[in-house]
Design an enzyme around this catalytic site. Structure first.
Site, PDB file in Angstrom:
ATOM      1  N   GLY A 240       0.812  -1.220   0.000  1.00  0.00           N
ATOM      2  CA  GLY A 240       0.000   0.000   0.000  1.00  0.00           C
ATOM      3  C   GLY A 240       0.842   1.266   0.000  1.00  0.00           C
ATOM      4  CG  HIS A 241      -1.248   4.910   0.650  1.00  0.00           C
ATOM      5  ND1 HIS A 241      -1.064   5.642   1.800  1.00  0.00           N
ATOM      6  CD2 HIS A 241      -2.473   4.360   0.747  1.00  0.00           C
ATOM      7  CE1 HIS A 241      -2.144   5.555   2.543  1.00  0.00           C
ATOM      8  NE2 HIS A 241      -3.025   4.775   1.934  1.00  0.00           N
ATOM      9  CG  ASN A 242       2.521   7.319   2.306  1.00  0.00           C
ATOM     10  OD1 ASN A 242       1.534   7.426   1.585  1.00  0.00           O
ATOM     11  ND2 ASN A 242       3.399   8.295   2.462  1.00  0.00           N
TER      12      ASN A 242
END
Lengths: 334, 334, 334
Positions: A240-242
């Site tokens: 996922g993001h980050n």
């Protein structure tokens, strides 16, 4: 590709016993060796197979002494196992030996291409892209604007890299993998619909990272999703993001790590694991396949279960779970 | 892209304090801001960072009063958070600003193309396809015969849409996603082999749907697999044939919904959930990650477990599961 | 495509009752039939719908006798259900009727192409590839060097097949699937990094195998990953290196089989199942969705749980798990 015994002996600095004109075109295990195959004998457990194998060439340790007749040509070396992996690697590189720029490709004028690269047909490379030396990009890849790909990295067919992402040196990314798609970020509104949160960050993949096929690594909302050096990701993984994944962590197929979580160094994560968002997994953590991790986990933990608990405790509890009907019966009748 | 403080102030209708010639080329969180970055201060918890940030420009609320010197240029606006998201969206659109038809593409003569569209290189568009206005189709996409794509929709690189499918307005479909592959339908025969059941339906995606990367949505056996308006699907999700997903339902990565199941409106479904075929999930249902749903579920349920049960009940039972060896020991010794 | 009642009656050898000039362009369920649709009546449970359906043509059994007026044109046949599937298959084939070689494609001079094949635009075919007769390869596929694809096989858009793999006769492989990527094999070194083990084997897919979209099947380290005849794989499945899947085994979406495991014949494996490496699953085994299989499993087993146990035993234990707090309370108060 056909190798002669003399060529192999030369590559390995080995000594030939038997027919030096033998040639091979494939590699095999000793118990499965057919004519035209090369194999090796290192583990004494397999010695019996050398007298029956149909392989044409067998690499053996220097100190190997036959006690029965052998039909194969032998090549004696210092360390048969290591010599065989040397040949494996040679063959593997040969197999992926590609160079030049096929036609048609779509390369933006502003892209910078390194030396000795391969670009397969139907690959498109956007504006301001920088491709290092000795990079191989197989057919049907998409490299978005401003992407950087450093030296000696290989992208197999159909890899898609969105704008602004950075791929390190000596990486391998397998077919169909998507790097830099938007993170899954939506803010609820009063009428029950969702508004998408702009995802303007990128993905940074450091050096020596291997990524399997059809895996997805989302760009950061802001900043970077970060895969540190030496990480090995299998197929169909979701990052996922980050998310940050620490050095030399290994993750098996179909595992998902939700947004903004951090995974430490030297972790071993099984397949089908789900890690919730905004948590932190320590260093040297081992996570059994199919575990659901909902809370942060300390260094050196070994975990299992949904939600995750200590691995041994889970297994002990599960022994009782298996017999719950009988145990409850027993206790009720006590 | 470089913005000057004066340009940003004009876009936002804000007031500049400090060096009005400051310029920025990226966005950052206030605690991570480097030279050349713009950030914002809205939550008072972060106020301390404004005195140490290296960001070149900080957007602040109108009523912000500095208590120490600040090196960054400030832009004062009514609502700093909202102003920043306005810039985020501006930047996000800018990043995906693509237009025109790259070369080569393969567009069937009978396809109808709207105004102001983008078609990336190596994309193929079949017979009788209809593409709306302001549609963006990135490189290496495949659009089968008779497909309809409505206005303002974006398909990222390598999206594949099989024949006869319909994609609504304002949708975003990320790289590698496959829409309209055959449903998984096979009839057993007497000799143990399986015969495939023809899958002649399609997939209909309504308006404002977002779909992540490498997700798969199968066509209906007959009729339509239906993704209703406002649905948000993450990466690597599987949607079986004839599934219906209700309005504004949000589903996290690697979840699977088997054939002919219906999911209600406004549901929130975690990652790694498996929903069996031919069942019905009500409205406003919440499903925890890694749940296995084998039976129909009522409106407003919150569920967890394999098979699914009430979320709180699962968690309570799991507390006992964790200590089963000790509990059984205790009860045996009672 | 528009069919007239007379054409359909001729294909099916049926008898027309009513307006023989009726025509249809789609197929539907009887309760959903609209003007222009054809449907069928076989199950007496649905008889009531024939008097209200708006379908233009209904296929019925020879012995059907209307008890009320019917607006649709009827076509009487020996077996309405079978006649309808005959039309379904006809329509399905028609839908995927593609032929010829689109432009541009990239076909190596040394590739051998069979008769009556289809190659979609932007597909690339490597050196020494052999493509059989009546093979269909949709756009944006990648076929690596030395690959063999036998007769009557279809690859949908964006399928990627690495070097040296072999695909049998009458196979269907859906969009985005990757066959032959490197197995996930890494050897730890003393400094904590991993060294990749060369993966020089291939994948062999036998005849009559169907594979869904975005599935990944890794090549063997040495030898072959083997998918035997008649196997049916759904979408987003992971098959590790050196795995063998026996004849006519069916596997649902998002299941993973780790390296070197063997799965028997005629197994039915649900979705989201994880099978560990180096184990053996017998013949006729049924595995419930979301199961985690860590040990070898005997023929004819039916299993569930993490780790897997007997299916019925799991369900019985789970009944007690659901009520654990109350049961422990009861036993403590006894």
């Amino acid at each position: 590709m056909e190798f002669k015994a003399t060529q192999i002996a030369e590559i390995l600095g080995g000594e030939i016993l038997g027919d030096s004109s033998a040639s091979v075109s494939t590699l095999a295990k000793i118990e499965e060796g057919e004519k035209g195959a090369m194999t090796f004998l290192s583990n004494p457990k397999y010695t019996k197979h050398i007298y029956t194998t149909n392989a044409s060439i067998v690499i053996v340790n220097k100190d190997f002494e036959a006690t029965q007749p052998i039909s194969a040509t032998l090549i004696k070396v210092e360390d048969a196992y290591q010599a065989f992996t040397q040949i494996l690697e040679f063959y593997n590189e040969y197999k992926n030996q590609k160079s030049g720029i096929e036609s048609p490709v779509s390369v933006h004028d502003s892209a910078k291409l390194g030396d000795d690269i391969y670009i397969g047909a139907f690959t498109s490379i956007g504006a301001n892209v920088s491709i290092g030396n000795n990079v191989k990009i197989y057919p049907n890849c998409y490299i978005g604007d401003n992407v950087v790909i450093k030296n000696n990295t290989t992208l197999f067919a159909g890899v898609k890299i969105y704008t602004d992402c950075i791929i390190g040196n000596n990486c391998k990314i397998h077919a169909g993998t998507v790097i830099g798609a938007d993170g899954f970020g939506f803010a609820p509104t009063e009428d029950g619909t969702y508004k998408s949160i702009p995802q303007i960050g990128n993905v940074i993949i450091e050096d020596n990272v291997d990524i399997g096929a059809n895996t997805t690594i989302d760009r950061a909302t802001m900043g970077s999703t970060l895969i540190k050096q030496g990480v090995k990701l299998d197929n169909l993984i979701q990052v996922g993001h980050n998310v940050v994944i620490g050095k030399n962590t290994v993750i098996a197929a179909q595992t998902a790590i939700a947004g903004s979580s951090k995974v430490g160094e030297n972790c071993m994560i099984g397949g089908h694991v789900a890690i919730s968002g905004h948590i932190s997994i320590g260093n040297n953590v081992k996570i059994s396949g199919k575990t659901g991790v909902g809370k942060s986990i300390k260094d050196n933990s070994v975990i299992r279960g949904i939600p995750a608990m200590n691995y041994n405790d889970y297994n002990k509890s599960y022994i009782y779970f298996r017999k719950l009907p009988q145990i409850v019966e027993e206790l009720r009748n006590k």
